[in-house]
Design an enzyme around this catalytic site. Structure first.
Site, PDB file in Angstrom:
ATOM      1  N   TYR A  92      -1.664   4.239   0.624  1.00 40.11           N
ATOM      2  CA  TYR A  92      -2.512   4.441  -0.566  1.00 40.11           C
ATOM      3  C   TYR A  92      -2.349   5.823  -1.172  1.00 40.11           C
ATOM      4  O   TYR A  92      -3.223   6.311  -1.891  1.00 40.11           O
ATOM      5  CB  TYR A  92      -4.001   4.197  -0.272  1.00 40.11           C
ATOM      6  CG  TYR A  92      -4.427   2.745  -0.348  1.00 40.11           C
ATOM      7  CD1 TYR A  92      -3.492   1.735  -0.455  1.00 40.11           C
ATOM      8  CD2 TYR A  92      -5.762   2.376  -0.324  1.00 40.11           C
ATOM      9  CE1 TYR A  92      -3.877   0.408  -0.532  1.00 40.11           C
ATOM     10  CE2 TYR A  92      -6.163   1.056  -0.401  1.00 40.11           C
ATOM     11  CZ  TYR A  92      -5.217   0.075  -0.501  1.00 40.11           C
ATOM     12  OH  TYR A  92      -5.603  -1.223  -0.585  1.00 40.11           O
ATOM     13  N   TRP A 150      -5.347   5.414   4.232  1.00 40.51           N
ATOM     14  CA  TRP A 150      -5.493   3.975   4.485  1.00 40.51           C
ATOM     15  C   TRP A 150      -4.688   3.578   5.721  1.00 40.51           C
ATOM     16  O   TRP A 150      -5.071   2.679   6.465  1.00 40.51           O
ATOM     17  CB  TRP A 150      -5.027   3.183   3.271  1.00 40.51           C
ATOM     18  CG  TRP A 150      -5.180   1.700   3.431  1.00 40.51           C
ATOM     19  CD1 TRP A 150      -6.303   0.964   3.212  1.00 40.51           C
ATOM     20  CD2 TRP A 150      -4.177   0.782   3.852  1.00 40.51           C
ATOM     21  NE1 TRP A 150      -6.059  -0.357   3.481  1.00 40.51           N
ATOM     22  CE2 TRP A 150      -4.760  -0.500   3.879  1.00 40.51           C
ATOM     23  CE3 TRP A 150      -2.832   0.921   4.228  1.00 40.51           C
ATOM     24  CZ2 TRP A 150      -4.053  -1.644   4.246  1.00 40.51           C
ATOM     25  CZ3 TRP A 150      -2.125  -0.214   4.602  1.00 40.51           C
ATOM     26  CH2 TRP A 150      -2.735  -1.482   4.606  1.00 40.51           C
ATOM     27  N   HIS A 172      -2.033  -0.744  -7.298  1.00 33.80           N
ATOM     28  CA  HIS A 172      -3.360  -0.166  -7.116  1.00 33.80           C
ATOM     29  C   HIS A 172      -3.774   0.702  -8.303  1.00 33.80           C
ATOM     30  O   HIS A 172      -4.282   1.812  -8.137  1.00 33.80           O
ATOM     31  CB  HIS A 172      -3.436   0.616  -5.812  1.00 33.80           C
ATOM     32  CG  HIS A 172      -3.341  -0.272  -4.601  1.00 33.80           C
ATOM     33  ND1 HIS A 172      -2.138  -0.705  -4.104  1.00 33.80           N
ATOM     34  CD2 HIS A 172      -4.292  -0.816  -3.808  1.00 33.80           C
ATOM     35  CE1 HIS A 172      -2.359  -1.476  -3.051  1.00 33.80           C
ATOM     36  NE2 HIS A 172      -3.657  -1.569  -2.855  1.00 33.80           N
ATOM     37  N   TYR A 219      -8.852  -6.233  -7.853  1.00 34.24           N
ATOM     38  CA  TYR A 219      -8.179  -5.479  -6.795  1.00 34.24           C
ATOM     39  C   TYR A 219      -6.776  -6.040  -6.558  1.00 34.24           C
ATOM     40  O   TYR A 219      -6.611  -7.240  -6.370  1.00 34.24           O
ATOM     41  CB  TYR A 219      -9.008  -5.592  -5.524  1.00 34.24           C
ATOM     42  CG  TYR A 219      -8.558  -4.725  -4.379  1.00 34.24           C
ATOM     43  CD1 TYR A 219      -8.310  -3.369  -4.544  1.00 34.24           C
ATOM     44  CD2 TYR A 219      -8.424  -5.261  -3.095  1.00 34.24           C
ATOM     45  CE1 TYR A 219      -7.930  -2.577  -3.468  1.00 34.24           C
ATOM     46  CE2 TYR A 219      -8.053  -4.478  -2.016  1.00 34.24           C
ATOM     47  CZ  TYR A 219      -7.806  -3.138  -2.213  1.00 34.24           C
ATOM     48  OH  TYR A 219      -7.444  -2.356  -1.147  1.00 34.24           O
ATOM     49  N   HIS A 220      -5.777  -5.156  -6.576  1.00 35.54           N
ATOM     50  CA  HIS A 220      -4.371  -5.519  -6.406  1.00 35.54           C
ATOM     51  C   HIS A 220      -3.780  -6.192  -7.648  1.00 35.54           C
ATOM     52  O   HIS A 220      -2.821  -6.944  -7.537  1.00 35.54           O
ATOM     53  CB  HIS A 220      -4.146  -6.405  -5.165  1.00 35.54           C
ATOM     54  CG  HIS A 220      -4.354  -5.675  -3.888  1.00 35.54           C
ATOM     55  ND1 HIS A 220      -4.610  -6.308  -2.683  1.00 35.54           N
ATOM     56  CD2 HIS A 220      -4.339  -4.352  -3.597  1.00 35.54           C
ATOM     57  CE1 HIS A 220      -4.746  -5.411  -1.724  1.00 35.54           C
ATOM     58  NE2 HIS A 220      -4.581  -4.208  -2.261  1.00 35.54           N
ATOM     59  N   CYS A 266       0.817  -1.224   0.000  1.00 39.28           N
ATOM     60  CA  CYS A 266       0.000   0.000   0.000  1.00 39.28           C
ATOM     61  C   CYS A 266       0.842   1.262   0.000  1.00 39.28           C
ATOM     62  O   CYS A 266       0.430   2.304   0.498  1.00 39.28           O
ATOM     63  CB  CYS A 266      -0.942   0.070   1.198  1.00 39.28           C
ATOM     64  SG  CYS A 266      -2.241  -1.105   1.109  1.00 39.28           S
TER      65      CYS A 266
HETATM   66 CU   LIG Z   1      -4.683  -2.455  -1.363  1.00 36.58          CU
END
Ligand SMILES: [Cu+2]
Ligand SMILES: *[C@@H]1O[C@H](CO)[C@@H](O)[C@H](O)[C@H]1NC(C)=O
Ligand SMILES: *[C@@H]1O[C@H](CO)[C@@H](O)[C@H](O)[C@H]1NC(C)=O
Ligand SMILES: *[C@@H]1O[C@H](CO)[C@@H](O)[C@H](O)[C@H]1NC(C)=O
Ligand SMILES: *[C@@H]1O[C@H](CO)[C@@H](O)[C@H](O)[C@H]1NC(C)=O
Length: 700
Positions: A338, A356, A642, A556-557, A294
């Protein structure tokens, strides 16, 4: 229930590993995390109880081994040929296709110790459209012979084999699934190149299973491109960066290969893919005390990967590909996770947002000076103007900004908020709001790509109004950013065919933009509503063309980058412990430009040489090609996590002079356009790009 891998390893092997060069499978495996008894020091502990604000119970459980095997092609009637088996202990090759997970194949170690590599070839007696294989390591509590580096080949006739996948499986007893482009085959061959823990020259397997493809055979690559290989990684590649000195792909996950959330985690699992050897090696980074999950991410003028914050929310680390080593840098003033991050035209690194981790709200701009190794807060770069109206508030609203370096230390923030802003990163900073992205929504986890940097053109795609439980759009816009701090022009163009959030976009040498993956309804750690059909944007017509479908969900990711050879690596997704949506792999996509009209691989133009290794902005360089070329471009090497890649951008090059097959170009004089750092130079003939040569752009 969350289960984390509790790796135990010796400190000596750890430190030698973190500093080792991934030259060969053997060398790189020398310090791989193992379950060896003669070790000490517990690295990972139980994680926290939430994932990105989701309760653990919301994460779907992985199918059990028995469920997976029940869904496979029946092993009945199969035969298997192995290079070696330990008959004294009845560890026959046939044990790997007997449906009994208690029995296993083990290569011979008595009376003769048969060395690696090993191989097993299965004859299913009937041809199927095959989509996946699974490898179940021995289930008796031992690890000897767990297959690490491997190659998977398929054949319709037992004579001609095609490699569909390769890479490294993680060293544990869990079921490994390798999914690839559907291929009609009767024979399946597994080549075992290394032992996953480097404990000895053995291979073992409780079961191999083969699955029919859920999709259909791929279309002709003509006009559609093709997904040619799957690369198995021993971790979920959530962040990736291109190593300028080698073309290797550096990938990392978090403090474990497949989960995150341990507040005490200060290590990072990494893996490196070498496209030349097709080997994947691994390392655990401990020397920077930084769990780089992240993080904010960009590559500086010297080609160093700068990772900031994330799970270890104030740390800053840099990776130097030439040393293959990470170095701890100064801590952030404002802890973050993030955040958006971009290397700006002055050589400094700007970051903003990111609630985040490190507390929520107030994540205003901050600037890192690589030369001074200092972070300075920019009081006049407030985050408030770039917040989305997310249902989860500022925790999500300040995430993953779309930042673009531009002239004179300016940064253009193109999204994901519908509001756009100029941030000035010199002095104490400045911010100028420049209105909305036409009638677009907030577009969290959408994409933005500067496909034509000289013209200042950015393509924006998809995303969803809220970070999660939110429907994505198929919206597409072209922003022409102009001279700061003026208001840019925004053109709404025809939408993509498919709505997507969590997709990835990559600009190609010919100026087209490839977008793959994503899902209709943005739900972290879910593969529901996955979009398998990629789309290719054509800047000449501002339209999208559907490409060959992928066979693995990428949500996601997930991540994507252009490689030195003009192909695209696309992979990852997940990082949710024992959930069913972890994707320990990447796939390589060959764009349509690599194929002839007959569907064969096209002959590629060749750049014989580049006149200089580095060139200052505004100065000239030449390339000499093997034959006449008609188009040229340079693309800055990328890094991404991301869905955000602030490094990639493309400059179309026009020769100022041409002499035979030597072409001379002038690099744009503005370091906000030709952002210093490492670029790939491509020459094209008949639309087919060369493999790139590398060129460093410098400030002076
Ligand atoms: Cu993430
Ligand atoms: C399998 O192993 C045997 C024994 O080492 C070797 O002769 C054979 O060439 C191998 N097959 C492949 C495809 O590597
Ligand atoms: C599986 O193999 C084990 C070990 O040989 C044996 O004890 C067991 O009976 C086998 N199970 C079945 C269902 O054949
Ligand atoms: C600073 O921002 C203000 C408004 O936000 C704007 O009017 C001014 O032109 C900006 N100055 C610079 C140098 O960008
Ligand atoms: C997403 O779209 C589906 C289908 O149109 C709809 O049923 C659902 O309510 C939408 N979800 C949200 C969160 O808007």
């Amino acid at each position: 229930m969350l289960r984390l891998f509790a790796f135990v390893l010796s400190l000596s092997s750890l430190s030698s590993f973190a500093h080792a060069k991934p030259i060969s499978a053997e060398a790189a495996n020398a310090g791989v995390a193992s379950n060896s008894a003669a070790t000490e020091g517990k690295l990972s502990t139980e994680g926290s109880t939430t994932y990105d604000g989701q309760e653990l119970s919301a994460i779907p459980a992985a199918p059990s081994v028995s469920e997976a095997i029940a869904a496979a092609i029946s092993q009945s009637g199969w035969t298997i040929v192995v290079d070696s088996q330990n008959t004294g202990t009845s560890n026959y090759g046939t044990n790997a296709i007997d449906g009994n997970t208690s029995t296993f194949w083990h290569t011979e170690y008595q009376p003769v110790l048969v060395p690696l590599p090993h191989n097993a070839t299965i004859d299913m007696k009937t041809a199927y459209l095959v989509g996946s294989i699974t490898y179940l390591p021995r289930q008796d509590g031992q690890s000897n012979g767990n297959i690490g580096e491997h190659v998977i080949q398929l054949s319709p006739d037992g004579t001609t084999y095609t490699t569909v996948a390769f890479g490294t499986w993680i060293d544990d007893a869990t079921l490994k699934t390798t999914t690839f482009t559907p291929f009609t085959a009767r024979y399946v061959r597994i080549l075992a190149l290394s032992e996953a823990g480097n404990r000895g020259p053995w291979s073992s397997a409780a079961e191999f299973n083969v699955y029919t493809a859920s999709g259909s055979a791929p279309p002709s690559p003509v006009g559609h491109g093709a997904w040619v290989y799957t690369i198995d990684f021993p971790l979920v590649p959530v962040s990736i960066a291109l190593e300028w000195s080698t073309g290797y792909l550096l990938a990392w996950s978090s403090y474990t290969p497949s989960s995150f959330g341990g507040s005490s985690g200060t290590t990072t699992y990494t893996a490196t893919y070498n496209p030349a050897t097709q080997l994947v090696t691994q390392a655990i980074i401990t020397n920077v005390d930084h769990d780089m999950f992240c993080e904010g991410l960009s590559i500086d003028f010297n080609g160093k990967v700068i990772a900031t914050g994330g799970n270890t929310d104030a740390a800053t680390s840099s990776y130097d590909p030439t040393a293959n080593d990470w170095t701890a840098l100064a801590n952030l003033n404002i802890p973050r996770g993030y955040q958006a991050q971009v290397t700006v035209s002055t050589g400094n690194v700007f970051t903003i947002g990111a609630s985040w981790s490190g507390g929520q709200g107030g994540k205003n701009g901050e600037l890192y000076s690589p030369s001074a190794n200092t972070w300075t807060e920019l009081a006049n770069c407030p985050v408030a103007p770039m917040l989305t109206a997310d249902a989860q508030g500022v925790y999500r609203a300040d995430n993953h900004g779309w930042l673009f370096a531009w002239s004179s230390g300016y940064v253009f923030q193109a999204g994901p908020s519908k509001a756009m802003n100029w941030y000035l990163t010199t002095g104490s900073g400045n911010q100028t709001g420049v209105g909305n992205r036409a009638s677009d929504t907030d577009s969290m986890c959408g994409n933005a790509v500067m496909y034509d940097a000289v013209a200042g053109k950015i393509l924006t795609l998809g995303g969803s109004p809220d970070y999660q439980s939110s429907n994505a759009t198929a919206n597409a816009h072209i922003i022409t950013i102009g001279t700061p701090p003026a208001t840019p022009t925004v053109q709404t163009i025809g939408s993509m065919a498919y709505a997507r959030a969590f997709a990835n976009s990559v600009v190609l040498p010919d100026g087209t933009v490839f977008t793959a993956g994503g899902q209709v309804s943005a739900v972290p750690f879910s593969d529901a509503t996955s979009q398998f059909v990629p789309e290719l944007f054509n800047p000449a017509t501002n339209t999208f063309t559907q490409m060959a479908p992928a066979s693995i969900p990428r949500n996601y990711h997930s991540v994507s980058l252009l490689l030195f050879d003009g192909t695209v690596a696309n992979g990852g997704g997940g990082l949710c412990g024992t959930c069913a949506t972890n994707h320990f792999d990447m796939q390589i996509w060959y764009p349509p430009y690599l194929y002839t009209s007959a569907g064969a691989l096209a002959a590629r133009p060749v750049i014989n040489s580049v006149s200089v290794a580095s060139v200052a902005v505004g100065k000239t360089f030449s390339i000499t090609t093997a034959g006449a070329c008609t188009a040229f471009s340079m693309i800055r090497m990328g890094s991404t996590t991301h869905t955000v890649n602030t490094d990639q951008r493309r400059i179309a090059l026009t020769p100022t002079t041409t002499s035979g097959t030597t072409y001379t170009f002038t690099v744009p004089v503005d370091p906000g356009v030709a952002v210093p750092g490492h670029w790939m130079v491509f020459a094209l003939a008949g639309g087919v790009p060369s493999v790139s040569k590398q060129l460093q752009v410098t400030l002076t």
